[in-house]
Design a protein around this motif. Structure first.
Motif, PDB file in Angstrom:
ATOM      1  N   HIS A  70       3.586   9.677  -3.201  1.00 32.28           N
ATOM      2  CA  HIS A  70       4.303   9.986  -4.451  1.00 32.28           C
ATOM      3  C   HIS A  70       3.846   9.635  -5.855  1.00 32.28           C
ATOM      4  O   HIS A  70       4.217  10.158  -6.819  1.00 32.28           O
ATOM      5  CB  HIS A  70       5.790  10.073  -4.189  1.00 32.28           C
ATOM      6  CG  HIS A  70       6.296   8.849  -5.225  1.00 32.28           C
ATOM      7  ND1 HIS A  70       6.424   7.686  -4.468  1.00 32.28           N
ATOM      8  CD2 HIS A  70       6.866   8.729  -6.362  1.00 32.28           C
ATOM      9  CE1 HIS A  70       6.989   6.826  -5.422  1.00 32.28           C
ATOM     10  NE2 HIS A  70       7.383   7.584  -6.388  1.00 32.28           N
ATOM     11  N   LEU A  71       3.063   8.540  -5.928  1.00 33.00           N
ATOM     12  CA  LEU A  71       2.638   7.836  -7.155  1.00 33.00           C
ATOM     13  C   LEU A  71       1.494   8.735  -7.526  1.00 33.00           C
ATOM     14  O   LEU A  71       0.915   8.268  -8.389  1.00 33.00           O
ATOM     15  CB  LEU A  71       2.103   6.339  -6.775  1.00 33.00           C
ATOM     16  CG  LEU A  71       3.409   5.425  -6.302  1.00 33.00           C
ATOM     17  CD1 LEU A  71       2.906   4.279  -5.811  1.00 33.00           C
ATOM     18  CD2 LEU A  71       4.496   5.385  -7.271  1.00 33.00           C
ATOM     19  N   ALA A  72       0.803   9.283  -6.755  1.00 34.56           N
ATOM     20  CA  ALA A  72      -0.414  10.226  -6.938  1.00 34.56           C
ATOM     21  C   ALA A  72      -0.345  10.644  -8.616  1.00 34.56           C
ATOM     22  O   ALA A  72       0.816  11.378  -8.809  1.00 34.56           O
ATOM     23  CB  ALA A  72      -0.838  11.222  -6.196  1.00 34.56           C
ATOM     24  N   GLY A  73      -1.309  10.453  -9.451  1.00 40.20           N
ATOM     25  CA  GLY A  73      -0.923  11.129 -10.786  1.00 40.20           C
ATOM     26  C   GLY A  73      -0.558  10.363 -11.835  1.00 40.20           C
ATOM     27  O   GLY A  73      -0.691  10.610 -13.062  1.00 40.20           O
ATOM     28  N   ARG A  74       0.023   9.379 -11.339  1.00 39.13           N
ATOM     29  CA  ARG A  74       0.818   8.395 -12.392  1.00 39.13           C
ATOM     30  C   ARG A  74      -0.132   7.523 -12.916  1.00 39.13           C
ATOM     31  O   ARG A  74      -0.931   6.672 -11.956  1.00 39.13           O
ATOM     32  CB  ARG A  74       2.119   7.837 -11.688  1.00 39.13           C
ATOM     33  CG  ARG A  74       3.178   8.749 -11.648  1.00 39.13           C
ATOM     34  CD  ARG A  74       4.592   8.070 -11.456  1.00 39.13           C
ATOM     35  NE  ARG A  74       5.467   8.897 -11.205  1.00 39.13           N
ATOM     36  CZ  ARG A  74       6.972   8.640 -10.880  1.00 39.13           C
ATOM     37  NH1 ARG A  74       6.912   7.265 -10.771  1.00 39.13           N
ATOM     38  NH2 ARG A  74       7.696   9.452 -10.562  1.00 39.13           N
ATOM     39  N   PRO A  75      -0.386   7.238 -14.230  1.00 38.19           N
ATOM     40  CA  PRO A  75      -1.350   6.208 -14.576  1.00 38.19           C
ATOM     41  C   PRO A  75      -0.800   4.878 -14.238  1.00 38.19           C
ATOM     42  O   PRO A  75       0.379   4.589 -14.101  1.00 38.19           O
ATOM     43  CB  PRO A  75      -1.225   6.430 -16.181  1.00 38.19           C
ATOM     44  CG  PRO A  75       0.043   7.266 -16.499  1.00 38.19           C
ATOM     45  CD  PRO A  75       0.506   7.930 -15.404  1.00 38.19           C
ATOM     46  N   ASN A  76      -1.936   4.135 -13.912  1.00 38.71           N
ATOM     47  CA  ASN A  76      -1.837   2.715 -13.383  1.00 38.71           C
ATOM     48  C   ASN A  76      -0.985   2.441 -12.200  1.00 38.71           C
ATOM     49  O   ASN A  76      -0.367   1.323 -11.935  1.00 38.71           O
ATOM     50  CB  ASN A  76      -1.156   1.990 -14.711  1.00 38.71           C
ATOM     51  CG  ASN A  76      -1.880   2.050 -15.931  1.00 38.71           C
ATOM     52  OD1 ASN A  76      -3.092   2.050 -16.073  1.00 38.71           O
ATOM     53  ND2 ASN A  76      -0.917   2.259 -16.903  1.00 38.71           N
ATOM     54  N   GLN A  77      -0.784   3.702 -11.497  1.00 31.36           N
ATOM     55  CA  GLN A  77      -0.175   3.496 -10.221  1.00 31.36           C
ATOM     56  C   GLN A  77      -1.210   3.812  -8.919  1.00 31.36           C
ATOM     57  O   GLN A  77      -1.898   4.734  -9.121  1.00 31.36           O
ATOM     58  CB  GLN A  77       0.948   4.364  -9.916  1.00 31.36           C
ATOM     59  CG  GLN A  77       2.235   4.212 -10.900  1.00 31.36           C
ATOM     60  CD  GLN A  77       3.185   3.032 -10.524  1.00 31.36           C
ATOM     61  OE1 GLN A  77       2.876   2.291  -9.748  1.00 31.36           O
ATOM     62  NE2 GLN A  77       4.056   2.571 -11.365  1.00 31.36           N
ATOM     63  N   LYS A  78      -1.397   3.000  -8.113  1.00 29.74           N
ATOM     64  CA  LYS A  78      -2.258   3.248  -6.977  1.00 29.74           C
ATOM     65  C   LYS A  78      -1.639   3.880  -5.677  1.00 29.74           C
ATOM     66  O   LYS A  78      -0.911   3.402  -5.117  1.00 29.74           O
ATOM     67  CB  LYS A  78      -3.064   1.923  -6.491  1.00 29.74           C
ATOM     68  CG  LYS A  78      -3.885   2.147  -5.452  1.00 29.74           C
ATOM     69  CD  LYS A  78      -5.265   1.203  -5.701  1.00 29.74           C
ATOM     70  CE  LYS A  78      -6.332   1.622  -4.616  1.00 29.74           C
ATOM     71  NZ  LYS A  78      -6.904   2.974  -4.702  1.00 29.74           N
ATOM     72  N   ALA A  79      -1.876   5.353  -5.603  1.00 33.46           N
ATOM     73  CA  ALA A  79      -1.315   6.068  -4.390  1.00 33.46           C
ATOM     74  C   ALA A  79      -2.384   5.844  -3.395  1.00 33.46           C
ATOM     75  O   ALA A  79      -3.538   5.658  -3.603  1.00 33.46           O
ATOM     76  CB  ALA A  79      -1.353   7.316  -4.992  1.00 33.46           C
TER      77      ALA A  79
END
Ligand SMILES: *[C@@H]1O[C@H](CO)[C@@H](O)[C@H](O)[C@H]1NC(C)=O
Length: 227
Positions: A65-74
């Motif tokens: 669910h973190l995909a596409g969020r900056p600085n978050q590693k999905a």
């Protein structure tokens, strides 16, 4: 990288993306669920969104669910074992689902579908539920299920057998008769055997004959003189 290489790289990227991730309408997504065509139905929205309401019996994918969020590693870790299984993801409007699917595709997952978002799903008149019914996908816990997914994938995607090269002949077959046909040679006329003259013998013959005739001539002359 020059511009040509960049365009080539991007075209390959887009083509490979289109080849693996298929985007479904909400209607096709719904029918696919009913027909049992998906091994994993994943929600990649936030936990908050998922808990508020979601499609019944789906899996909330905490990491994707973190995909596409900056600085978050999905990461695809919560779908390990499902690489060959049929996975459909949805998000709020389909965008994050696409980004999450891209992460799966890059990680080698093979059968990926974008079911768009809860927005499109609800607009098409399909139900959302609030109950806690998070599903653990069997492919994440059972090697047997993983293997079944792989077998089905191989059956549906037979790799073209490597072309069998004809063995190089060690002995060349005789060349086909391409030589021009010669016109028939004229009939052979038998030639009489010519015995070569022996110049020395001939010379001796002539000499002796001359001597004889000369001798007889002389004799005749003598006689004639005498006659
Ligand atoms: C969700 O799963 C439960 C339990 O397996 C089942 O009874 C129910 O029909 C399912 N709901 C949908 C919408 O598939």
């Amino acid at each position: 990288m020059n511009s040509f290489a960049l365009v080539f790289f991007l075209s390959q990227y887009v083509l490979s993306t289109q080849a693996v991730i298929r985007v479904l309408t909400s209607q096709t997504f719904f029918r696919g669920i009913e027909d049992g065509r998906f091994d994993v139905i994943g929600d990649v929205r936030s936990a908050e969104d998922y808990n508020r309401e979601h499609i019944a019996n789906v899996t909330h994918l905490e990491l994707l669910h973190l995909a596409g969020r900056p600085n978050q590693k999905a990461t695809p870790q919560d779908l390990e074992g499902c690489e060959f299984c049929h996975i459909v993801l949805y998000s709020t409007d389909g965008n994050r689902a696409q980004e999450a699917l891209q992460i799966l595709e890059d990680a080698g997952f093979k059968n990926l579908y974008n079911g768009l978002g809860a927005v499109q799903w609800a607009a098409a008149g399909f139900p959302l539920v609030t109950r806690s019914d998070n599903v653990v996908p069997p492919c994440t816990t059972s090697r047997r299920v993983s293997a079944q997914c792989e077998e089905r994938h191989q059956a549906n995607n037979p790799t073209a057998p490597a072309p069998v090269r004809a063995p190089t002949p060690t002995v060349r077959p005789p060349a086909p008769a391409t030589a021009p046909v010669r016109p028939p040679s004229p009939p052979v006329v038998p030639v009489k055997k010519v015995v070569p003259k022996d110049p020395l013998k001939d010379a001796l013959k002539i000499a002796s004959a001359t001597d004889i005739s000369r001798g007889s001539l002389n004799r005749r002359r003598v006689r004639g003189d005498q006659d």
